[in-house]
Design a protein around this motif. Structure first.
Motif: not given
Length: 248
Positions: A135-139, A162-163, A167-169
């Motif tokens: 939620e705060n721009g940290w990956q 890119e936070p 969590y993608r794919n």
């Protein structure tokens, strides 16, 4: 000080620090990690922050003992209040609850300007820390799990980026991965399996207590705990079999 004089937990935290970085160690554990950073030539400069007088004095003594006053600045203060803007590249916060770590980062948000990496080791509440990053721009760029003296620790590393990327794919939902850890879930180490087996034991004890209760609200709570146990059972099964997991 040599590497064998600090814990496996602290050494693992140090391993995530880029060489030559300026580092803040918030809640510095008597400046042991700060001392290791300097003696191993990992960090160029360290701010060791302590809130309470006893640990603050112990940190001062430790830094004096190794003769590192010119490279370790021991400061007494609350959270990131010990820092100036742009003073460090990396912030380490270890050995606290996840909620407290989130509070420190939130209250000291202005001190994060110029910081490129966070190395965070919550004792509990890892999900809260991952959610704050999201939620705060940290990956979340890396994470590891280890066991030392019977205690399981998770270490979370975040960089500017890119936070949502971790969590993608994935074969689990974002909400599940905030609990499990996306990198830990991919690795599926035996330590992660032990963590969730211990979690299951805790929830089973709660369920047993609820089933003995005569309060009307206990039955509803018991159903919620049963659902949690069912989810944990699915997690444990996947961890033990290393088969593709299912989305719940």
């Amino acid at each position: 000080m040599t590497s064998w004089m600090i814990s496996k937990r602290l050494k693992t935290i140090a391993d995530f620090c880029p060489e030559g970085a300026r580092v803040a160690d918030i809640g510095s554990d008597h400046a042991l990690l700060a001392s290791y950073f300097i003696q191993q030539n990992i960090a160029s400069f360290v701010v060791a922050g302590e809130l309470n007088e006893g640990p603050y004095q112990a940190a001062l003594k430790q830094v004096h003992t190794i003769g590192a006053e010119d490279r370790i600045s021991v400061r007494r203060g609350n959270g990131l209040a010990v820092l100036q803007k742009g003073e460090v590249d990396v912030i380490c916060i270890a050995g606290m609850g996840g909620q407290l770590i989130v509070s420190i980062l939130t209250e000291g948000a202005d001190k994060l300007e110029g910081v490129s990496r966070l190395v965070l080791q919550p004792n509990v509440g890892e999900e809260l820390v991952r959610r704050w990053m999201l939620e705060n721009g940290w990956q979340l760029s890396n994470e590891t799990i280890l066991e030392e003296d019977g205690i399981i620790y998770e270490i979370l590393v975040a960089d500017r980026g890119e936070p949502m990327l971790p969590y993608r794919n994935k074969d689990r939902s974002r909400e599940e991965l905030l609990r499990l850890g996306p990198f830990l879930w991919e690795e599926k180490s035996p330590v992660l399996a032990r963590k969730w087996m211990r979690e299951r034991e805790k929830w089973q004890k709660v369920l047993n207590q609820l089933r003995r209760s005569e309060k009307t609200e206990a039955a509803k709570r018991a159903r919620e705990v049963e659902a949690e146990l069912e989810w944990i059972d699915g997690v444990i099964t996947c961890l033990h079999t290393d088969k593709p997991s299912f989305r719940t």
